[in-house]
Structures are given as C-alpha cells and as structure tokens.
Scaffold this motif. Structure first.
Motif, PDB file in Angstrom:
ATOM      1  N   ILE A  99      39.867   7.108  46.091  1.00 21.95           N
ATOM      2  CA  ILE A  99      38.739   6.592  46.564  1.00 21.95           C
ATOM      3  C   ILE A  99      38.133   5.278  45.774  1.00 21.95           C
ATOM      4  CG2 ILE A  99      37.835   9.141  46.806  1.00 21.95           C
ATOM      5  CD1 ILE A  99      36.616   9.123  44.372  1.00 21.95           C
ATOM      6  N   GLY A 166      47.595  13.833  54.937  1.00 20.17           N
ATOM      7  CA  GLY A 166      47.036  15.343  54.596  1.00 20.17           C
ATOM      8  C   GLY A 166      45.605  15.215  55.645  1.00 20.17           C
ATOM      9  N   PRO A 204      43.556  26.943  43.389  1.00 18.62           N
ATOM     10  CA  PRO A 204      44.058  28.000  42.169  1.00 18.62           C
ATOM     11  C   PRO A 204      42.699  28.691  41.872  1.00 18.62           C
ATOM     12  CG  PRO A 204      43.784  25.520  41.436  1.00 18.62           C
ATOM     13  CD  PRO A 204      43.580  25.520  42.901  1.00 18.62           C
ATOM     14  N   LEU A 233      46.039  24.584  37.328  1.00 17.24           N
ATOM     15  CA  LEU A 233      45.607  23.619  36.214  1.00 17.24           C
ATOM     16  C   LEU A 233      45.842  24.516  34.849  1.00 17.24           C
ATOM     17  CD1 LEU A 233      42.739  21.991  38.055  1.00 17.24           C
ATOM     18  CD2 LEU A 233      45.107  21.009  37.377  1.00 17.24           C
TER      19      LEU A 233
ATOM     20  N   LEU B 152      33.248  16.604  45.502  1.00 19.29           N
ATOM     21  CA  LEU B 152      34.760  15.944  44.941  1.00 19.29           C
ATOM     22  C   LEU B 152      35.200  14.923  46.107  1.00 19.29           C
ATOM     23  CD1 LEU B 152      36.489  16.131  42.254  1.00 19.29           C
ATOM     24  CD2 LEU B 152      34.171  17.460  42.534  1.00 19.29           C
ATOM     25  N   GLU B 200      28.542  11.699  35.152  1.00 23.73           N
ATOM     26  CA  GLU B 200      30.089  11.934  35.126  1.00 23.73           C
ATOM     27  C   GLU B 200      30.704  12.688  34.393  1.00 23.73           C
ATOM     28  OE1 GLU B 200      31.748   7.843  34.747  1.00 23.73           O
ATOM     29  OE2 GLU B 200      30.351   6.924  36.193  1.00 23.73           O
TER      30      GLU B 200
HETATM   31  C1  B12 Z   1      42.182  19.903  41.071  1.00 26.09           C
HETATM   32  C2  B12 Z   1      41.984  19.160  42.354  1.00 26.09           C
HETATM   33  C3  B12 Z   1      41.909  19.898  43.626  1.00 26.09           C
HETATM   34  C4  B12 Z   1      41.986  21.684  43.561  1.00 26.09           C
HETATM   35  C5  B12 Z   1      40.625  22.198  43.304  1.00 26.09           C
HETATM   36  C6  B12 Z   1      40.954  23.455  42.353  1.00 26.09           C
HETATM   37  C7  B12 Z   1      39.679  24.203  42.055  1.00 26.09           C
HETATM   38  N1  B12 Z   1      39.719  25.446  41.961  1.00 26.09           N
HETATM   39  O1  B12 Z   1      38.604  23.692  41.833  1.00 26.09           O
HETATM   40  C8  B12 Z   1      42.444  21.864  45.049  1.00 26.09           C
HETATM   41  C9  B12 Z   1      44.034  21.938  45.242  1.00 26.09           C
HETATM   42  C10 B12 Z   1      41.969  23.168  45.641  1.00 26.09           C
HETATM   43  C11 B12 Z   1      42.232  20.374  45.700  1.00 26.09           C
HETATM   44  C12 B12 Z   1      42.028  20.416  47.009  1.00 26.09           C
HETATM   45  C13 B12 Z   1      41.602  19.291  47.967  1.00 26.09           C
HETATM   46  N2  B12 Z   1      41.672  17.990  47.329  1.00 26.09           N
HETATM   47 CO1  B12 Z   1      41.476  17.953  45.517  1.00 26.09          CO
HETATM   48  N3  B12 Z   1      41.573  17.134  43.819  1.00 26.09           N
HETATM   49  C14 B12 Z   1      41.617  17.832  42.466  1.00 26.09           C
HETATM   50  C15 B12 Z   1      41.728  16.749  41.303  1.00 26.09           C
HETATM   51  C16 B12 Z   1      43.266  16.518  41.064  1.00 26.09           C
HETATM   52  C17 B12 Z   1      40.943  17.180  40.165  1.00 26.09           C
HETATM   53  C18 B12 Z   1      39.259  17.777  40.423  1.00 26.09           C
HETATM   54  C19 B12 Z   1      39.076  18.470  38.939  1.00 26.09           C
HETATM   55  O2  B12 Z   1      39.260  19.536  38.787  1.00 26.09           O
HETATM   56  N4  B12 Z   1      38.929  17.689  37.876  1.00 26.09           N
HETATM   57  C20 B12 Z   1      38.639  18.283  36.507  1.00 26.09           C
HETATM   58  C21 B12 Z   1      37.080  18.583  36.610  1.00 26.09           C
HETATM   59  C22 B12 Z   1      36.657  19.108  35.338  1.00 26.09           C
HETATM   60  O3  B12 Z   1      36.233  17.202  36.995  1.00 26.09           O
HETATM   61  P1  B12 Z   1      35.092  16.912  38.220  1.00 26.09           P
HETATM   62  O4  B12 Z   1      35.427  17.764  38.906  1.00 26.09           O
HETATM   63  O5  B12 Z   1      35.355  15.450  38.306  1.00 26.09           O
HETATM   64  O6  B12 Z   1      33.960  17.326  37.422  1.00 26.09           O
HETATM   65  C23 B12 Z   1      33.423  16.358  36.048  1.00 26.09           C
HETATM   66  C24 B12 Z   1      32.477  15.350  36.809  1.00 26.09           C
HETATM   67  O7  B12 Z   1      32.635  14.842  37.964  1.00 26.09           O
HETATM   68  C25 B12 Z   1      30.877  15.921  36.717  1.00 26.09           C
HETATM   69  N5  B12 Z   1      30.302  16.802  37.697  1.00 26.09           N
HETATM   70  C26 B12 Z   1      31.174  17.693  38.588  1.00 26.09           C
HETATM   71  N6  B12 Z   1      30.590  18.324  39.245  1.00 26.09           N
HETATM   72  C27 B12 Z   1      28.998  17.800  38.903  1.00 26.09           C
HETATM   73  C28 B12 Z   1      27.863  18.448  39.370  1.00 26.09           C
HETATM   74  C29 B12 Z   1      26.719  18.028  38.474  1.00 26.09           C
HETATM   75  C30 B12 Z   1      25.429  18.371  39.043  1.00 26.09           C
HETATM   76  C31 B12 Z   1      26.889  16.882  37.713  1.00 26.09           C
HETATM   77  C32 B12 Z   1      25.759  16.248  36.946  1.00 26.09           C
HETATM   78  C33 B12 Z   1      28.050  16.538  37.158  1.00 26.09           C
HETATM   79  C34 B12 Z   1      29.110  16.948  37.909  1.00 26.09           C
HETATM   80  O8  B12 Z   1      31.158  16.770  35.355  1.00 26.09           O
HETATM   81  C35 B12 Z   1      32.746  17.668  35.483  1.00 26.09           C
HETATM   82  C36 B12 Z   1      32.755  17.870  34.009  1.00 26.09           C
HETATM   83  O9  B12 Z   1      33.167  16.784  33.336  1.00 26.09           O
HETATM   84  C37 B12 Z   1      41.085  15.552  42.056  1.00 26.09           C
HETATM   85  C38 B12 Z   1      41.382  14.085  41.517  1.00 26.09           C
HETATM   86  C39 B12 Z   1      40.196  13.660  40.492  1.00 26.09           C
HETATM   87  N7  B12 Z   1      40.339  12.577  39.964  1.00 26.09           N
HETATM   88  O10 B12 Z   1      39.058  14.032  40.759  1.00 26.09           O
HETATM   89  C40 B12 Z   1      41.288  15.603  43.449  1.00 26.09           C
HETATM   90  C41 B12 Z   1      40.620  14.963  44.667  1.00 26.09           C
HETATM   91  C42 B12 Z   1      39.172  15.285  44.294  1.00 26.09           C
HETATM   92  N8  B12 Z   1      41.146  15.711  45.872  1.00 26.09           N
HETATM   93  C43 B12 Z   1      41.403  15.121  46.701  1.00 26.09           C
HETATM   94  C44 B12 Z   1      41.761  15.718  48.196  1.00 26.09           C
HETATM   95  C45 B12 Z   1      42.139  14.877  49.177  1.00 26.09           C
HETATM   96  C46 B12 Z   1      41.878  16.886  48.030  1.00 26.09           C
HETATM   97  C47 B12 Z   1      42.139  17.620  49.450  1.00 26.09           C
HETATM   98  C48 B12 Z   1      41.478  17.350  50.992  1.00 26.09           C
HETATM   99  C49 B12 Z   1      43.879  17.731  49.917  1.00 26.09           C
HETATM  100  C50 B12 Z   1      44.556  18.310  50.946  1.00 26.09           C
HETATM  101  N9  B12 Z   1      44.787  17.303  51.882  1.00 26.09           N
HETATM  102  O11 B12 Z   1      44.536  19.326  51.223  1.00 26.09           O
HETATM  103  C51 B12 Z   1      41.745  19.189  49.240  1.00 26.09           C
HETATM  104  C52 B12 Z   1      40.320  19.312  49.668  1.00 26.09           C
HETATM  105  C53 B12 Z   1      39.702  20.586  50.040  1.00 26.09           C
HETATM  106  C54 B12 Z   1      38.451  20.823  50.258  1.00 26.09           C
HETATM  107  N10 B12 Z   1      37.978  20.750  51.497  1.00 26.09           N
HETATM  108  O12 B12 Z   1      37.560  20.841  49.399  1.00 26.09           O
HETATM  109  C55 B12 Z   1      41.185  13.622  46.501  1.00 26.09           C
HETATM  110  C56 B12 Z   1      39.772  13.213  47.272  1.00 26.09           C
HETATM  111  C57 B12 Z   1      39.802  12.094  48.255  1.00 26.09           C
HETATM  112  C58 B12 Z   1      38.508  12.099  48.682  1.00 26.09           C
HETATM  113  N11 B12 Z   1      38.527  11.692  50.221  1.00 26.09           N
HETATM  114  O13 B12 Z   1      37.451  11.969  48.318  1.00 26.09           O
HETATM  115  C59 B12 Z   1      41.192  13.537  44.921  1.00 26.09           C
HETATM  116  C60 B12 Z   1      40.518  12.283  44.509  1.00 26.09           C
HETATM  117  C61 B12 Z   1      42.834  13.413  44.650  1.00 26.09           C
HETATM  118  C62 B12 Z   1      43.459  12.581  45.612  1.00 26.09           C
HETATM  119  N12 B12 Z   1      43.739  11.189  45.356  1.00 26.09           N
HETATM  120  O14 B12 Z   1      44.066  13.000  46.558  1.00 26.09           O
HETATM  121  N13 B12 Z   1      41.965  19.556  44.755  1.00 26.09           N
END
Ligand code: B12
Lengths: 492, 218
Positions: A99, A166, A204, A233, B152, B200
């Motif tokens: 992104i 995808g 997952p 994970l 996300l 973040e």
């Molecule tokens: C794990 C993961 C998945 C897992 C999710 C598992 C689950 N049960 O949650 C699965 C395999 C299901 C998945 C699916 C998909 N994913 Co995905 N996924 C990820 C990944 C690798 C990590 C996300 C994660 O869990 N991070 C760990 C957590 C702790 O961090 P976080 O979510 O960012 O949350 C933190 C902050 O953002 C913040 N935060 C989060 N929410 C909130 C809310 C509030 C209110 C506040 C204040 C803060 C806050 O605090 C959190 C804690 O520190 C990301 C990569 C990335 N860099 O994010 C890609 C990513 C987000 N996914 C991506 C994609 C493309 C997909 C799919 C479309 C893939 C596909 N073709 O099928 C599907 C989407 C399905 C859908 N419709 O939602 C892309 C996004 C691209 C885009 N256009 O935005 C990414 C960036 C990876 C990539 N380059 O491909 N994914």
C-alpha cells in the motif's frame, strides 16, 4: 548434488497429518460461505447450522487429494510454460498488494498510485530472477471498487511474464477472471494455458471466510489456478509452537482443497501460505524472522509428502528502509525458501511487514535470489578428473596459471553467478571513483538504468483495446470517467 | 493487613493468575473491604505496572493479555457486590470496537481491545466484517463514548468514513467520538474523514481513548 533443507522427520510429519485430520473434526472448520457449506454438506461433512462449523472427515480430504493436479504451469504472454508448479521447482516473484512505496530520495513511504506500480513492473520485467510479475501495489488514484482489477490491467499492459495476483472481493475475482479471458481469447483458453494464479486466504484460526471460500469456488469453476495463502500467526492466531502452527496450516489447507475440489474436481490449487510468528513485544507479524522461514520450510515439507505444488512468502523484510536488516532478512529467507524447494516464493521488494514496496530493494533482492538459485544449482561435476587434469605442462606454480586455460574460459560462467552492478567487488580505488556508494546507492542507479532501458512489450493492439474498454467500463461504474493517463500506452 | 492484600492482588494481575485474582476478590468481600478499594488500590496497580512494563518493552503480549484476563475475572467477582452497594464502578468509558464491513483482519483490533480493557475501558468487541448500522446500533444500545474502527485494506477503509458520515447525519457526534486505525490508516486519512482520533498501535490507542473521554491524565 542439489542441496535441500528439511526440518521435520517422517515421524513428525505423520503426526502433523494425523492431528490435522483431527482438527478438521474437532474443533472443525468455520465455513462462512453458504455455497461452500452446501458443497461440504452434500459430500458428507457435518455442519452446525448455528455456528457454521463444519466437521470434515478425512475421507473427503483423501478424495480431494486424488483429483487435485500434482503439477501445472503458468504461461507467459506468448504461451510458453515458464513457471512450473510442482516437484522441487523454485521460482520467485515480487510481493503483492503493498500500500506504500519507499521514495528513494526522501525515504518516505509514499502512498502508491499508478506510476508506482508501473515503476515496479518495469524493473521486475527485466530481471530474470523474477519468473513472474505480481500485482505488487494498490493504486490509490482509482476508486476502491476497481483497486484490485486495475492492478491486473496494468500488469497485462506492461508485462509478458506470468502473474501472481489476488482479488479483494467475490465480485472482483470474477472481473479479473474476465480480464484474463479477454487476453487469452476465451475463458477456455484462459484456463487451458493460465497466465495468472490467485492468492486466496483462509482466516486463522481455522476459518474459511465468505470471501475466501467464495473465491476458491469461483476460481475452481473457472479453472484458473488458486494459491492458498494460509497465514497462521504463532502465538496469536495459531498455537505458539512451530509444530502446532504447521498442523493448523495443514488443516486450513486441507479444508481449502476440499472446498475447491468439490466445486470443480481437477482444478489446480497450490499449498501455500504466509505463516509467521507473532512478535510478542510489538504485536507484529515479522516476515523476516528466521522462525517465519522455518515455518514455511516445514509446511512445504508437509506438502511435499502429499506431492502438492507449493508457495510461500519469503524474501521480504520488516525494516522500513533498504538497509542491512533488509539485506540480511531478505537474503537469508530467500535462501531458506530455495533450499526448501518451494515452487513460488513471493515477497521480494517488500519492507514493513508486506505493507511497503521498493524498486531498489527489488534489484538488490534479485542478487539474493541469484545467490539462492546458484546455491540450489549445487556443486557440479564438470570434468573427468576433479583436479589432476588441470595441472598440465603449462603449470609453472604461478597464481595466474589457470586464467590461461581454455576450460576456465569455458566453465567460469557455469560455476559462478555474475552479479549485477548492485554487488560491489571493486577495488577501494575504483569504488571511490564510482562515488563511494553503498548498496542502496548502487541500487538507485540500477533502477534508473532499468527504467531507461524498459520497452513495453509488443502486445496485440486488438486485445489491448478490448482490455482497456473492459477496464474503463468498470471504472465508469465505479464513478470515474477516465482511467489515469499512462506514458507508454494511449488507447485509441 | 490490607496493604499486604493489595500487594497480593496487584501481583496476581502481574502474574496473570485469574484463579488467584478471583480468590483474592472473594477474600476482599469476606473481610468487607469496599470493592472499589480492592480494584483501585489492588488490582489496578498490577494492570498499570504491566502496562508500563509493556510500553517499555520489558513485558510481552501474552503477559499483558493474561493480566487483562485476570483483571476481568477479579472485577466480575466484585461487580455484584458493587451493585449491592449501589456504587457502580466508574470505568474509563464505554467503547464499541469493530473491523469494518468487507474486512476480516481481526488481530490488530483485538489487541487494541485488550489494551483498552486492561486500561479500564469497558469494551464491546463486535468482531470483523461489521456494517455501519450494526456498529452504530451497538454504540447507541450501550451508550458508548467511543466507536473504534479497524480497517486493514485500502478498499475497506472508506467504510470508516461512511460510519462517521452516518453519525454526523444523525447528530450523534460529538456525543460519540470516533477513533480509527489499521495498517493503511494515516494521519492524512484520519484528518480527511474528520475522525476524532487515530493511532498506529495499541498503546497509542489507549492514549487517544483517554484523551477522547477527557481522562488523559489517568
Ligand atoms: C495477517 C494478515 C491477514 C490475515 C488476517 C488474519 C486475522 N484473523 O486477522 C488474513 C490471511 C485473513 C488476511 C487476508 C487478506 N489480506 Co491481509 N494481511 C495480514 C498482515 C500480514 C498482518 C495484519 C496483522 O494482523 N498485523 C498485526 C496487527 C497487530 O497489526 P495491525 O492490524 O496493523 O493493528 C495495529 C495497528 O494498525 C493499530 N490498529 C488496528 N486497528 C485499530 C483500530 C483502532 C480504533 C486503533 C486506534 C488502532 C488500530 O493497532 C494495532 C495494534 O498495534 C497484513 C500486512 C500488514 N503490514 O498489515 C496483510 C494485508 C493487510 N493484507 C492484505 C491483503 C491484500 C489481504 C487479502 C485481500 C489477500 C487476498 N487476496 O485474499 C485478504 C483480505 C480479506 C478481507 N476481505 O479482509 C494487504 C492489504 C492490501 C490493501 N489493499 O490494503 C496487506 C497489507 C498485505 C499485502 N501486502 O498483501 N490478511
């Protein structure tokens, strides 16, 4: 003498399979797609109407594994089979769906638009280490409804290579299949010689979402290859142990393959993933961790006992810059992937947990891939004698003697990978004369060279205009009158 | 005597020992200690300690989550007693949390929820793929102070704006504050959609939430 990395004993693999079958029954798999539930129920799985949890008996897995293809190819634009899914073939492609992109001048992570994707495509198209392109980044300059399909449009325009892609919704997967059919001439042709493969994710732990299962079914019916990207994970969305995580991964793949083969037996599907550990200090999903690579190596080994084609996510880093951390994480993990004999290794070019791409990293990673490919090329026996034959009359105990031998000239290219200008082997003097650059600095130059030397491949203008019309139509439905202007392609 | 008990309470949270925290909560009731005193002088001290340690990189997520669970268990044990005394526990605020429609990324949102609960917020986590009307409906039902939305995907982040627009239309802001997050969420986006806060990471989310309920110093 091809080197191979294995981490699991046969006995442990047998236990993984056994427990994965148990997981399919208890707790079962949550299947959030109605059609998938119907398919499963009809085939004999028990489904809880309230929770949508399916108990999938091992017999269904066995049956699916009977019909699933053990190998298949992806084809380039000209119809050559250039990517082999199966056996121990090893291919690499840039990571998908970033992104942001690292701005090599400001070092900011810029929000990606059309120009960024094109930049990555131009670079990857000219690097032989990448056997396939990917829909590498999202273009924020088009409406969200077409953000996934528009990427495919740009790749088809700018590349001849096979494509790892995808879809983000059940609707857009259909649109993207249609785009491939336009290029192939018909839907049948698109499935007979598939150009692209689609990543499809279970969620997952042990969930096949409405979206994921829906895409599996659509792809199976269209005969377009699907790649399961299971993302357990460790410690967060899967058991903390590696063996527990790999077992959950196995169960998620089993369930996916069953749904897929029930929708259309014989359609190609890949045992893949982006397994990772969960970082307990930062709550992050480190793609560059050695344990992540170990998980991938392990699940690939499980796949290989079932004779399934394989995929993984390695060669990426969690660093925010193209720095030493990026180099070591990407290089080491690419090496592990190659040594594991994984058919498609996605992730090169990516920083920041798969969120950010970099063209400079792509060219550096290409060197890491070249090293990994050289490694699995193995130590070869080229000559009748190993050494004695080299010491002929002309040998007079001088260091340069072997430079004079014909056989040196003949064989050095086979024995040695010749790195690009990204790798520094200059004398200090020459290095200083060239500007005292570090790898990132050299990568910047190489990217500029590649951007300058890129020529858009010759593609049937008729196909292009149909593809353009199709994409423009999608864009109009999404509320914009025109697609972003492209430098290399002006539609008639 | 109480001092010793407070210490044990805090320690039970730090150790993430739900059995012990429940036992100590029962003991507090037995000896007629005011439940609020048990919470604020005992258990919360442990939560704060582990939160600080986590912020400093000294404690790890499993410890944090287990501490949160132990805290919840203790509070649940004390709650009936509190009700009897007619003095409801004052929480930091009520939060409805969800991942937006079309998006199934769960982990980040859940982490934010854990941290908010551990910091004294009352969190209702709706789960993933939640449409605007469900999120707003729930917020009204529990009279939430904050709606927290995770997205996300670049294709789903627009849903955050839809919820905000809907809230505005119904005149529900500023009564309900909106906080957003997720990998593609930037300061630019947060400003563009006129949300009230963004972060973040989960530690930042707690800070923002406290600010939004006017308790930044607690
Ligand atoms: C794990 C993961 C998945 C897992 C999710 C598992 C689950 N049960 O949650 C699965 C395999 C299901 C998945 C699916 C998909 N994913 Co995905 N996924 C990820 C990944 C690798 C990590 C996300 C994660 O869990 N991070 C760990 C957590 C702790 O961090 P976080 O979510 O960012 O949350 C933190 C902050 O953002 C913040 N935060 C989060 N929410 C909130 C809310 C509030 C209110 C506040 C204040 C803060 C806050 O605090 C959190 C804690 O520190 C990301 C990569 C990335 N860099 O994010 C890609 C990513 C987000 N996914 C991506 C994609 C493309 C997909 C799919 C479309 C893939 C596909 N073709 O099928 C599907 C989407 C399905 C859908 N419709 O939602 C892309 C996004 C691209 C885009 N256009 O935005 C990414 C960036 C990876 C990539 N380059 O491909 N994914």
């Amino acid at each position: 003498m091809r080197p191979k990395l294995t981490l699991l004993s046969d006995e442990i693999i047998a236990r993984i399979l056994e427990e994965a079958y148990e997981l399919l029954l208890k707790p079962g798999i949550k299947v959030q797609n109605e059609e998938a539930r119907e398919l499963l129920a009809k085939a004999g799985a028990k489904i809880d109407p309230e929770t949508h949890v399916a108990q999938i008996p091992a017999s269904l897995v066995h049956k699916a594994l009977e019909s699933v293809p053990r190998e298949f190819y992806l084809y380039d634009y000209d119809g050559n089979p250039t990517v082999h899914y199966g056996g121990d073939s090893v291919h690499f492609d840039p990571g998908s769906s970033g992104i942001a992109m690292l701005n090599a001048e400001t070092l900011e992570h810029d929000t990606t638009e059309t120009e960024h994707l094109i930049r990555l495509l131009k670079v990857a198209e000219q690097l032989s280490q990448y056997d396939a392109q990917s829909t590498a980044v999202i273009c924020h300059d088009v409406p969200k409804e077409i953000q996934d399909s528009y990427r495919l449009y740009l790749v088809l325009l700018h590349s001849k290579k096979p494509i790892v892609t995808g879809a983000f919704t059940n609707k857009t997967v259909q649109e993207m299949i249609d785009m491939l059919a336009i290029f192939a001439g018909s839907k049948e042709a698109a499935s007979k010689k598939p150009r692209a493969i689609f990543d499809v994710c279970p969620a997952p732990p042990l969930i096949w979402s409405n979206f994921g299962a829906g895409n599996l079914i659509a792809l199976a019916r269209a005969g377009i290859p699907a790649e399961i990207v299971s993302v357990p994970l460790s410690g967060a969305a899967a058991p903390v142990t590696m063996l527990g995580t790999v077992t959950q991964h196995t169960a998620e793949c089993f369930a996916g393959i069953v749904i897929h083969q029930l929708a259309h037996a014989g359609s190609p599907i890949v045992w893949g993933g982006a397994a990772a550990i969960f970082d307990m200090r930062k709550g992050a999903t480190p793609m560059g961790a050695v344990e992540t690579a170990m998980l991938d190596c392990s699940y690939a080994q499980v796949a290989k006992t079932l004779n399934m084609p394989t995929h993984t996510y390695l060669g990426a880093t969690d660093s925010k810059l193209v720095d030493a951390q990026a180099g070591l994480e990407s290089g080491i993990s690419a090496m592990v992937g190659a040594l594991s004999g994984i058919n498609m290794i996605s992730g090169s070019g990516m920083l920041d947990f798969l969120a950010c791409h970099s063209a400079e990293k792509l060219v550096i990673d290409a060197e890491g891939i070249a090293m990994a490919k050289r490694m699995i090329g193995g130590v070869k026996l080229h000559t009748d004698t190993l050494a004695t034959g080299f010491y002929d009359d002309k040998i007079n105990f001088k260091g340069g003697d072997f430079l004079k031998q014909k056989v040196t000239m003949q064989l050095f290219r086979e024995e040695q990978h010749l790195p690009s200008s990204v790798i520094d082997r200059d004398s200090t003097r020459a290095w200083k004369a060239a500007g005292s650059l570090d790898a990132f600095g050299r990568a910047k130059l190489r990217v500029n060279e590649l951007l300058a030397s890129y020529k858009r491949p010759e593609i049937d203008p008729e196909k292009l205009s149909r593809l353009h019309a199709f994409t423009l139509d999608l864009a109009k439905k999404a509320g914009i009158e025109e697609l972003p202007r492209l430098e290399d392609y002006q539609p008639a | 005597m109480s001092e010793e008990l407070f210490k044990q309470m805090a320690q039970s949270i730090i150790d993430g020992d739900s059995d012990l925290s429940v036992e100590l909560a029962k003991k507090a009731i037995e000896i007629n200690m005011h439940p609020l005193e048990a919470i604020t002088k005992g258990f919360v001290v442990g939560v704060n300690y582990i939160g600080d340690q986590f912020g400093a990189g000294e404690a790890f997520l499993p410890e944090l989550v287990m501490a949160g669970e132990a805290m919840k268990a203790a509070v649940a044990t004390l709650e009936p007693e509190l009700l009897k005394l007619g003095s409801a526990r004052e929480t930091m605020g009520r939060v409805v949390l969800a991942t937006v429609e079309g998006d199934i990324h769960e982990i980040g949102k859940t982490l934010v929820g854990t941290m908010l609960s551990a910091s004294g917020f009352e969190v209702t986590d709706l789960g993933v793929d939640q449409p605007a009307d469900k999120i707003i409906g729930k917020a009204l039902e529990i009279d939430a102070h904050i709606i927290g939305m995770s997205a996300l995907l670049t294709t789903t982040m627009v849903r955050q704006r839809e919820v905000i627009e809907e809230l505005d239309k119904e005149g529900l802001r500023p009564r309900i504050k909106v906080m957003v997050g997720g990998a593609p969420i930037t300061r630019d986006w947060f400003q563009k959609i006129k949300a009230d806060g963004y972060s973040e990471d989960a530690v930042g989310a707690v800070k923002i939430a406290k600010e939004l309920v006017g308790k930044a110093d607690q």
